[in-house]
Design a protein around this motif. Structure first.
Motif, short mmCIF file in Angstrom:
data_model
loop_
_atom_site.label_atom_id
_atom_site.label_comp_id
_atom_site.label_asym_id
_atom_site.label_seq_id
_atom_site.Cartn_x
_atom_site.Cartn_y
_atom_site.Cartn_z
N ALA A 156 0.45 -1.30 0.19
CA ALA A 156 0.20 -0.36 -0.04
C ALA A 156 1.20 1.25 -0.04
O ALA A 156 2.02 1.51 0.52
CB ALA A 156 -0.94 0.18 0.98
N SER A 157 0.06 2.41 -0.85
CA SER A 157 1.63 3.51 -0.60
C SER A 157 1.46 3.76 0.81
O SER A 157 2.21 5.18 0.78
CB SER A 157 0.22 4.32 -1.49
OG SER A 157 -1.20 5.22 -1.13
N SER A 158 0.66 3.08 1.61
CA SER A 158 0.12 4.14 3.22
C SER A 158 2.22 4.10 3.44
O SER A 158 2.59 4.62 4.64
CB SER A 158 -0.17 4.01 3.49
OG SER A 158 -0.41 2.43 4.13
N VAL A 159 2.89 2.78 2.94
CA VAL A 159 3.96 2.10 3.60
C VAL A 159 5.13 3.16 3.43
O VAL A 159 4.84 4.22 2.18
CB VAL A 159 4.39 1.47 3.05
CG1 VAL A 159 6.17 0.78 3.65
CG2 VAL A 159 3.37 -0.02 3.47
N GLY A 218 1.23 3.39 -5.67
CA GLY A 218 1.16 4.49 -5.33
C GLY A 218 1.98 4.90 -6.38
O GLY A 218 2.06 4.08 -7.65
N THR A 219 2.77 6.23 -6.92
CA THR A 219 3.28 6.25 -7.49
C THR A 219 4.76 6.12 -8.04
O THR A 219 5.02 6.08 -6.50
CB THR A 219 3.02 7.94 -7.67
OG1 THR A 219 3.73 8.86 -6.94
CG2 THR A 219 1.22 8.03 -8.20
N ALA A 220 5.42 6.18 -8.65
CA ALA A 220 7.00 5.79 -8.57
C ALA A 220 7.38 7.54 -7.61
O ALA A 220 8.60 6.91 -7.03
CB ALA A 220 7.48 6.30 -9.90
N GLU A 221 6.98 8.58 -7.53
CA GLU A 221 7.38 8.85 -6.85
C GLU A 221 7.08 8.94 -5.16
O GLU A 221 8.55 8.90 -4.90
CB GLU A 221 6.90 10.63 -6.68
CG GLU A 221 7.22 11.95 -6.17
CD GLU A 221 6.29 13.53 -6.52
OE1 GLU A 221 6.22 13.73 -5.63
OE2 GLU A 221 7.11 13.71 -7.83
N GLN A 222 6.00 8.59 -4.29
CA GLN A 222 6.12 7.68 -3.80
C GLN A 222 6.85 6.69 -3.08
O GLN A 222 7.42 5.95 -2.02
CB GLN A 222 4.65 6.88 -3.59
CG GLN A 222 3.55 8.31 -3.96
CD GLN A 222 2.62 8.04 -3.53
OE1 GLN A 222 1.53 7.27 -3.95
NE2 GLN A 222 1.67 8.96 -2.69
N TRP A 223 7.18 5.99 -4.25
CA TRP A 223 7.79 4.98 -3.83
C TRP A 223 9.30 4.99 -4.12
O TRP A 223 9.91 4.58 -2.67
CB TRP A 223 8.17 3.46 -5.82
CG TRP A 223 8.88 3.06 -5.06
CD1 TRP A 223 10.06 2.71 -5.96
CD2 TRP A 223 8.77 1.41 -4.27
NE1 TRP A 223 11.18 0.84 -5.88
CE2 TRP A 223 9.58 0.80 -5.13
CE3 TRP A 223 7.79 1.04 -3.62
CZ2 TRP A 223 10.35 -0.75 -4.37
CZ3 TRP A 223 8.18 -0.29 -2.95
CH2 TRP A 223 9.16 -0.98 -3.18
N ASP A 224 9.87 6.46 -4.75
CA ASP A 224 10.99 6.86 -4.06
C ASP A 224 11.52 7.65 -3.22
O ASP A 224 12.95 7.39 -2.38
CB ASP A 224 11.75 7.77 -5.32
CG ASP A 224 11.92 6.69 -6.84
OD1 ASP A 224 12.28 5.53 -6.66
OD2 ASP A 224 11.75 7.37 -7.64
N LYS A 225 10.37 7.76 -2.64
CA LYS A 225 10.27 8.63 -0.55
C LYS A 225 10.31 7.17 0.87
O LYS A 225 10.48 7.73 1.28
CB LYS A 225 9.15 9.33 -0.57
CG LYS A 225 9.42 11.03 -1.49
CD LYS A 225 8.26 11.54 -1.15
CE LYS A 225 8.59 12.58 -2.27
NZ LYS A 225 6.96 14.03 -1.79
#
Length: 104
Positions: A54-57, A78-85
């Motif tokens: 989940a994008s909450s991680v 989520g998005t690639a940007e969220q993944w990178d964070k």
């Protein structure tokens, strides 16, 4: 025992070593209430082939998926940007042969 699918609706953090060496886990869906995956949470789950995160991680601690030799697919909601964070502990970040799919 055959590998099966599990959905884990845990609040906030999956504990360190929570599912270590569980050979029956074939796939995991990390619920949207989870923000952190603990140290070695799924380490040694050699039948684990896919993870839905989940994008909450926000944090994946050291060794969370170490030794998951069958792991081939990671779906991130989520998005690639969220993944990178996401903060990845230790040296773990999916290798090139692991397919990260963005589901957002």
């Amino acid at each position: 025992r055959a590998a099966s699918n599990r959905e884990i609706p845990v609040d906030f953090k999956i504990a360190s070593a929570a599912f270590i060496n569980q050979l029956f886990i074939g796939s995991v869906k990390i619920h949207s209430s989870v923000v952190e995956i603990g140290i070695s949470a799924f380490a040694g789950c050699t039948n684990l082939k896919g993870i839905d995160i989940a994008s909450s991680v926000k944090v994946v601690e050291e060794g969370a998926f170490s030794g998951c030799t069958a792991l081939k697919t990671i779906a991130f909601s989520g998005t690639a940007e969220q993944w990178d964070k996401i903060i990845f502990g230790g040296a773990w970040k999916p290798e090139a042969d692991k397919i990260v799919q963005y589901v957002d």
